[in-house]
Design a protein around this motif. Structure first.
Motif, PDB file in Angstrom:
ATOM      1  N   LEU A 107       0.630  -1.188   0.033  1.00 18.93           N
ATOM      2  CA  LEU A 107      -0.160   0.021  -0.002  1.00 18.93           C
ATOM      3  C   LEU A 107       0.828   1.146   0.003  1.00 18.93           C
ATOM      4  O   LEU A 107       0.592   2.257  -0.568  1.00 18.93           O
ATOM      5  CB  LEU A 107      -1.070   0.155   1.434  1.00 18.93           C
ATOM      6  N   ALA A 108       2.096   1.148   1.107  1.00 19.88           N
ATOM      7  CA  ALA A 108       2.941   2.589   0.977  1.00 19.88           C
ATOM      8  C   ALA A 108       3.437   2.706  -0.776  1.00 19.88           C
ATOM      9  O   ALA A 108       3.398   3.984  -1.116  1.00 19.88           O
ATOM     10  CB  ALA A 108       3.810   2.089   1.576  1.00 19.88           C
ATOM     11  N   TRP A 109       3.996   1.673  -1.373  1.00 24.04           N
ATOM     12  CA  TRP A 109       4.180   2.028  -2.740  1.00 24.04           C
ATOM     13  C   TRP A 109       3.241   2.527  -3.860  1.00 24.04           C
ATOM     14  O   TRP A 109       3.696   3.160  -4.634  1.00 24.04           O
ATOM     15  CB  TRP A 109       4.849   0.692  -3.294  1.00 24.04           C
ATOM     16  N   CYS A 110       2.008   1.771  -3.450  1.00 25.83           N
ATOM     17  CA  CYS A 110       1.017   2.089  -4.519  1.00 25.83           C
ATOM     18  C   CYS A 110       0.186   3.320  -4.605  1.00 25.83           C
ATOM     19  O   CYS A 110      -0.121   4.042  -5.279  1.00 25.83           O
ATOM     20  CB  CYS A 110      -0.101   1.224  -4.720  1.00 25.83           C
ATOM     21  N   THR A 111      -0.025   3.888  -3.125  1.00 28.63           N
ATOM     22  CA  THR A 111      -0.989   5.075  -2.671  1.00 28.63           C
ATOM     23  C   THR A 111      -0.106   6.174  -2.493  1.00 28.63           C
ATOM     24  O   THR A 111      -1.155   7.289  -2.492  1.00 28.63           O
ATOM     25  CB  THR A 111      -1.676   4.708  -1.552  1.00 28.63           C
ATOM     26  N   TYR A 168       6.976  -1.795  -6.309  1.00 30.65           N
ATOM     27  CA  TYR A 168       7.477  -1.176  -7.444  1.00 30.65           C
ATOM     28  C   TYR A 168       7.109  -1.630  -8.639  1.00 30.65           C
ATOM     29  O   TYR A 168       6.768  -0.344  -9.418  1.00 30.65           O
ATOM     30  CB  TYR A 168       9.074  -1.411  -7.258  1.00 30.65           C
ATOM     31  N   ILE A 169       6.764  -2.683  -9.124  1.00 36.33           N
ATOM     32  CA  ILE A 169       6.183  -3.030 -10.303  1.00 36.33           C
ATOM     33  C   ILE A 169       4.806  -2.315 -10.455  1.00 36.33           C
ATOM     34  O   ILE A 169       4.588  -1.926 -11.735  1.00 36.33           O
ATOM     35  CB  ILE A 169       5.997  -4.583 -10.559  1.00 36.33           C
ATOM     36  N   LEU A 170       4.050  -2.599  -9.518  1.00 38.22           N
ATOM     37  CA  LEU A 170       2.604  -1.959  -9.598  1.00 38.22           C
ATOM     38  C   LEU A 170       2.901  -0.502  -9.722  1.00 38.22           C
ATOM     39  O   LEU A 170       1.929   0.202 -10.477  1.00 38.22           O
ATOM     40  CB  LEU A 170       1.856  -2.360  -8.179  1.00 38.22           C
TER      41      LEU A 170
END
Length: 359
Positions: A107-111, A168-170
């Motif tokens: 969630l941290a990487w995506c949002t 990271y990929i997302l």
């Protein structure tokens, strides 16, 4: 002659009578002698000693563990196993701890849009603290539990590494395009001949009245999917160098034709900017970059229709309302993130089950 001719049966009768007489005389002599010492007990193993009957050994072919068959009308009430809440609670902890690490970091990487490295650093520190706590805290428990909790700590570290890679990929494939559109600048009254490099930070372009997509100069490049492009011009058709191109996928017909998004709607004047994806061999494993495919389609259109493009062009999705594109991009990103979280949950459940089976 008569006396000497005794029969042979006489000595035998005499011999038989002698023991009988002795046996009869013995009680008499014993009575005359008075009470004497009690008779001695026979020694164990001596001849004539009485031995207790030995217990019968079970036959070799008897199965002591065999359960008797139930007769007609009989039934056996099954035992009710009590729920081991302590054991089940440990299973939940085994599964929950790595999953929390996975969920927080993904969630941290995506949002997060700004200060992403700070958010990931906080998540990483929290995850490492949790892993260290699970590794060294239960030292007062038995050795088996300590081994399990240390394994949980190792799973937390693996979940952290996997979540950073997946997040990271997302972010690169799905959430960066959404962030660039949602947080990009909005420019209004943009002329079709205005330099595209002046709107490098744009997320949405609102073109001036009279701007349109020249569907007669469309072209496509087929690579599994057909990548379509068409230049954006004005009513006067006096654009000498095309700065903006409308794009889409599987929405053009050869040799001419372009019906991507709202290109045929005369009231549509909004362009949602399309950005290039990060390049490299690893990213090519996720399919071709649409931006580079649009470049190839544009080269075909320039050659076919004798067109000239600017050195730095901009590709846009030509729509009437930008919210439709926003919903499409966000929906695709959330779907990918949801499947990633589900994958992490399944992996954590399997890890917890393997820990519970440890001796």
């Amino acid at each position: 002659m008569g006396a000497a001719a005794s029969t042979p049966a006489e000595p035998a009768a005499a011999a038989t009578a002698a023991p009988a007489a002795g046996a009869a005389a013995a009680p008499a002599s014993a009575a005359a002698a008075g009470p004497g010492p009690p008779p001695a007990k026979a020694a164990p193993g001596a001849a004539g000693a009485t031995q207790p009957a030995a217990a019968a050994a079970p036959a070799d072919d008897v199965d002591l563990e065999q359960t008797p068959l139930l007769g007609p009308g009989e039934f056996k009430v099954p035992k009710i196993r009590r729920i081991n809440w302590k054991k089940n609670g440990l299973i939940a902890c085994y599964c929950l701890a790595p999953f929390v690490v996975w969920l927080v970091v993904v969630l941290a990487w995506c949002t997060t849009r700004t200060s992403v490295f700070a958010a990931v650093a906080v998540s990483a520190l929290a995850s490492l603290f949790l892993a260290g706590f699970l590794t060294y805290a239960p030292l007062s428990q038995d050795k088996e539990q300590v081994a399990r909790w240390r394994a949980v700590g190792g799973y937390c570290v693996l979940a952290l590494i996997g979540a950073v890679a997946a997040g990271y990929i997302l972010r690169q494939l799905y959430f960066d395009p959404y962030h660039q559109f949602h947080y990009g600048q909005i420019y209004s009254n943009v002329l079709a001949e205005a330099p595209a490099r002046g709107h490098a930070d744009a997320g949405t372009l609102k073109f001036s009245i009279g701007s349109k997509v020249d569907v007669s100069a469309a072209a496509g490049f087929k690579a599994g999917t057909t990548y379509c492009v068409a230049p954006i011009t004005n009513d006067a058709d006096n654009v000498n160098k095309f700065e903006y191109w409308a794009v889409g996928q599987d929405c053009c017909a050869e040799p001419r034709g372009f019906h991507c998004d709202n290109a045929l709607d005369a009231d549509s004047l909004i362009g949602v900017v399309v950005r290039p994806r990060v390049s490299g061999f690893f990213w090519s494993l996720f399919g071709p970059d649409a931006y580079s495919m649009y470049d190839k389609a544009r080269s075909i259109a320039e050659t076919r229709y004798n067109l000239v493009s600017a050195k730095q062009v901009m590709y846009v999705r030509w729509v009437k309302q930008e919210h439709s594109i926003q919903s499409e991009i966000l929906g695709r990103a959330l779907t990918a993130m949801t499947w990633t979280i589900i994958f992490g949950l399944i992996a954590c459940l399997l890890a917890g089950a393997s820990l519970q089976m440890m001796p």
